[in-house]
Write an enzyme that holds these catalytic residues in place. Structure first.
Site, PDB file in Angstrom:
ATOM      1  CG  HIS A   1    -143.069  64.598  22.059  1.00 22.79           C
ATOM      2  ND1 HIS A   1    -143.569  64.784  23.334  1.00 22.79           N
ATOM      3  CD2 HIS A   1    -144.102  64.111  21.326  1.00 22.79           C
ATOM      4  CE1 HIS A   1    -144.840  64.416  23.361  1.00 22.79           C
ATOM      5  NE2 HIS A   1    -145.198  64.023  22.149  1.00 22.79           N
TER       6      HIS A   1
ATOM      7  CG  HIS B   1    -145.459  63.253  16.809  1.00 25.79           C
ATOM      8  ND1 HIS B   1    -145.739  61.957  17.159  1.00 25.79           N
ATOM      9  CD2 HIS B   1    -145.892  64.008  17.847  1.00 25.79           C
ATOM     10  CE1 HIS B   1    -146.325  61.929  18.344  1.00 25.79           C
ATOM     11  NE2 HIS B   1    -146.433  63.172  18.783  1.00 25.79           N
TER      12      HIS B   1
HETATM   13  P1  5GP Z   1    -148.181  62.874  22.147  1.00 24.65           P
HETATM   14  O1  5GP Z   1    -147.761  63.202  23.566  1.00 24.65           O
HETATM   15  O2  5GP Z   1    -147.520  63.764  21.142  1.00 24.65           O
HETATM   16  O3  5GP Z   1    -149.663  62.842  21.986  1.00 24.65           O
HETATM   17  O4  5GP Z   1    -147.747  61.395  21.816  1.00 24.65           O
HETATM   18  C1  5GP Z   1    -146.702  60.712  22.440  1.00 24.65           C
HETATM   19  C2  5GP Z   1    -146.103  59.745  21.458  1.00 24.65           C
HETATM   20  O5  5GP Z   1    -145.184  58.934  22.171  1.00 24.65           O
HETATM   21  C3  5GP Z   1    -147.102  58.790  20.789  1.00 24.65           C
HETATM   22  O6  5GP Z   1    -146.966  58.905  19.377  1.00 24.65           O
HETATM   23  C4  5GP Z   1    -146.704  57.412  21.287  1.00 24.65           C
HETATM   24  O7  5GP Z   1    -146.843  56.425  20.295  1.00 24.65           O
HETATM   25  C5  5GP Z   1    -145.266  57.614  21.704  1.00 24.65           C
HETATM   26  N1  5GP Z   1    -144.847  56.765  22.790  1.00 24.65           N
HETATM   27  C6  5GP Z   1    -145.527  56.487  23.920  1.00 24.65           C
HETATM   28  N2  5GP Z   1    -144.805  55.678  24.724  1.00 24.65           N
HETATM   29  C7  5GP Z   1    -143.632  55.447  24.080  1.00 24.65           C
HETATM   30  C8  5GP Z   1    -142.466  54.701  24.410  1.00 24.65           C
HETATM   31  O8  5GP Z   1    -142.366  54.065  25.460  1.00 24.65           O
HETATM   32  N3  5GP Z   1    -141.447  54.712  23.521  1.00 24.65           N
HETATM   33  C9  5GP Z   1    -141.513  55.406  22.342  1.00 24.65           C
HETATM   34  N4  5GP Z   1    -140.467  55.342  21.545  1.00 24.65           N
HETATM   35  N5  5GP Z   1    -142.606  56.125  21.989  1.00 24.65           N
HETATM   36  C10 5GP Z   1    -143.650  56.141  22.855  1.00 24.65           C
END
Ligand code: 5GP
Length: 138
Positions: free
Chosen positions: A102, A104
Site C-alpha cells: 500500500h 499512503h
Molecule cells: P503501514 O503498514 O504502512 O505502517 O500502515 C498501515 C496503515 O493502515 C496505517 O496507517 C493504519 O492506520 C491503517 N489501517 C490499519 N487498520 C486499518 C483498517 O482496518 N482500515 C483502514 N482503512 N486502515 C487501516
C-alpha cells in the site's frame, strides 16, 4: 516472506470488513485510512496479492503508481493542499504494519505537521473526507 491472505487489506478487498472506498479500477483500490495523519489521508493498494514493494511485479507497481498519481491530484484539490507526502513501508523493520502493498497519500499544507500515528478518527469525519476526494475525482 509469504503473503498472508488474512491481512486486513485482503479482507477489505474481499468485502469482509468495511472501508470508505474512494476509487477502484480493474487492478487497484483506494480507500481512506481510518487513523489519518492528515485530513484526506488515504491508501492505494493492488487488487492482487503482494506483501510490499520488494515482491511486487512491475505490472502491480505500474498500476498502483498510476492510481497514486490520480488520487493524489484529487486529494490535493479536495483539501486545497499545497502538496502531498507519499509513504510506503517494507516489512516490519521498515515500519510496515499491514502486509499487503500500500501507498499512503497524505495531503499537506505549508507548516502543518503530520498528526501522530495510531489514533482512530471519527468515522463520520473520515466519510466526509472520502466524499470530498470522490467529488474531486468526478
Ligand atoms: P503501514 O503498514 O504502512 O505502517 O500502515 C498501515 C496503515 O493502515 C496505517 O496507517 C493504519 O492506520 C491503517 N489501517 C490499519 N487498520 C486499518 C483498517 O482496518 N482500515 C483502514 N482503512 N486502515 C487501516
Amino acid at each position: 516472506m509469504t503473503y498472508d491472505s488474512n491481512n486486513i487489506f485482503a479482507k477489505i478487498l474481499r468485502g469482509e470488513i468495511p472501508s470508505f472506498k474512494i476509487f477502484e479500477d480493474d487492478d487497484t483500490f483506494a480507500f481512506m485510512d481510518i487513523m489519518p495523519r492528515a485530513d484526506g489521508h488515504c491508501l492505494v493498494i493492488p487488487k492482487t496479492p503482494c506483501r510490499n514493494l520488494l515482491d511486487a511485479t512491475p505490472d502491480q507497481l505500474a498500476s498502483v503508481m498510476s492510481t497514486v498519481q490520480l488520487v493524489s491530484r484529487a486529494a490535493i484539490s479536495a483539501f486545497d493542499a499545497h502538496g502531498a507526502t507519499i509513504q510506503q513501508f517494507n516489512e516490519a523493520a521498515g515500519g510496515q504494519e499491514v502486509f499487503h502493498l500500500h501507498f499512503h497519500i497524505l495531503p499537506r499544507h505549508d507548516d502543518i505537521k503530520l498528526r501522530p500515528p495510531g489514533v482512530m478518527a471519527e468515522m463520520e469525519m473520515v466519510k466526509s473526507h472520502a466524499d470530498r476526494i470522490i467529488a474531486a475525482l468526478s
